[in-house]
Design a protein around this motif. Structure first.
Motif: not given
Length: 412
Positions: A44-64
């Motif tokens: 949700a945070t990444a989507a809200c940032l993208k909608a405002r033109g701000v890039p982001s990167l998500i890192v996740e410990r699991a495989d999904c």
């Protein structure tokens, strides 16, 4: 921010900095925000940032994405609240979904959400440490292979990162299976067996019902007082009705109404061994974060005697459990519905002012726990489920957008 200008200049001459899929041992500059956790809150945070033109990167410990939902929830799980209260920002649930979507429907929704906003988390990337570099004024986030450097860090690992396994006297000697609900899928393998469920929250109650439906002889340990409410009242969801009522009446007045309706619809739960707390359900939720149980059929099974209510556990032997009231019973299996906890204190360093070392949650209660210092943010720690996460995701995106645009103006 001389360091940022230096790094941005290096990015222009070093193609390595343009890729999140870095080789081991390298340092990666992340433009925009680094989000730790690819659950609903992180997405949700990444989507809200993208909608405002701000890039982001998500890192996740699991495989999904949504690994808790995919790997650590039981099969019969549905959203406990109506879908309107659980949808993520910018994308509602499909109209043909039921009021309370199933686990698989919710996972399908999250995958569609990820696709719609073209979110590509870096999987199998567990964060070992995250620390603010005060000299360079950046965050340094280290995984096994890569060190990420960013200006804004969003902690989205949530309240349910690690299973809570209580210390029960003698449990190591118990000969039958002892499983946490994070490993429980269905009652199919427990048919005909005598099973003790420890914990009377929403998960414990629903697991009891599931076991009972598979013909297991089920008992439920209820150590503390608990509020049990009908899932629906007056033809609508209890949660939605209570939220609407709080717009017009005090919390205590709404609590009195909820308890009156619960008494009329469910009867006196104390007669079933489920005593209510002195504080009302909404007041208790606001003060402690303890969520009332929304009944989906378990009370009827308790009332009919198919599910037995037991007091707290005194000790466990190789095949029996002694309860605090002196009763001793044999059991074939034990299911621990004892919840989860945050793991933030194990990897986020030197930020004790924002996160408590005791429970790993923001020290400031909702709605003020989403923002810390030095570009640190938290999402998914509101104790208000997906609705709270959606609120905080929007706030974080608004805040970072302002800073992002200001920095972009300086660079130009």
């Amino acid at each position: 921010m001389d360091y940022l200008n230096e790094v941005q200049g290096k990015r222009a001459h070093d193609p390595y900095f343009d890729s999140a899929a870095a080789s081991p041992g390298r340092t990666v500059w992340v433009p925009g925000a680094l989000i730790v956790g690819a659950g609903p809150s992180g997405l949700a945070t990444a989507a809200c940032l993208k909608a405002r033109g701000v890039p982001s990167l998500i890192v996740e410990r699991a495989d999904c994405i949504a690994s808790l939902w995919q790997h650590k929830t039981y099969d019969r799980l549905r959203l406990h609240l109506p879908k309107q209260c659980c949808q993520l920002p910018l994308m509602p649930f499909p109209t043909d979904f039921p009021t309370y979507p199933t686990k698989q429907q919710f996972l399908g929704y999250l995958e569609s959400y990820r696709t719609r906003f073209a979110l590509e988390p870096v999987f199998n990337s567990a964060v070992e440490t995250a620390e603010f570099d005060r000299r360079c004024e950046v965050w340094r986030v280290k995984t096994v292979e890569v060190e990420y450097v960013c200006q804004w860090l969003v902690v989205a690992t949530g309240e349910n990162a690690e299973a809570v396994v209580p210390e029960l006297d003698g449990i190591e000697a118990f000969r039958g299976p002892v499983v946490h609900t994070s490993s429980y899928r269905s009652g199919e393998g427990f048919a005909g067996k005598k099973v003790l469920v420890v914990g009377c929250g929403n998960s414990g109650m629903e697991v009891c019902l599931d076991l009972c439906n598979y013909k297991a002889r089920t008992s439920l340990v209820v150590r503390d007082s608990v509020h049990v409410l009908p899932q629906q009242m007056l033809g609508t969801s209890t949660f939605g009705l209570s939220m609407w009522l709080t717009k017009w009446f005090s919390i205590r007045a709404v609590d009195r109404f909820l308890l009156l309706m619960s008494r009329l619809m469910l009867g006196d739960t104390a007669r079933l061994g489920l005593t209510r707390p002195k504080l009302g359900p909404l007041e208790l939720k606001g003060l402690t974060g303890k969520t009332p149980v929304l009944d989906v059929g378990t009370l009827a099974k308790i009332r009919s005697g198919h599910i037995k209510v037991r007091r707290g556990i005194k000790r466990i032997t190789h095949q029996a459990v002694e309860f605090v009231d002196g009763r001793v019973e044999n059991f074939d299996a034990i299911v621990l519905a004892t919840g989860y906890k945050s793991n933030v204190p194990t990897w986020l360093k030197q930020e004790r002012e924002m996160f408590s070392e005791k429970d790993g949650l923001p020290r400031r209660a909702f709605p003020n726990g989403w923002k810390g210092e030095n570009g640190l943010f938290a999402v998914g720690f509101t104790k208000r489920g997906l609705l709270g996460a959606a609120i905080d995701a929007r706030r974080i995106a608004e805040e970072i957008e302002l800073r992002w645009k200001a920095d972009q103006t300086k660079v130009k």
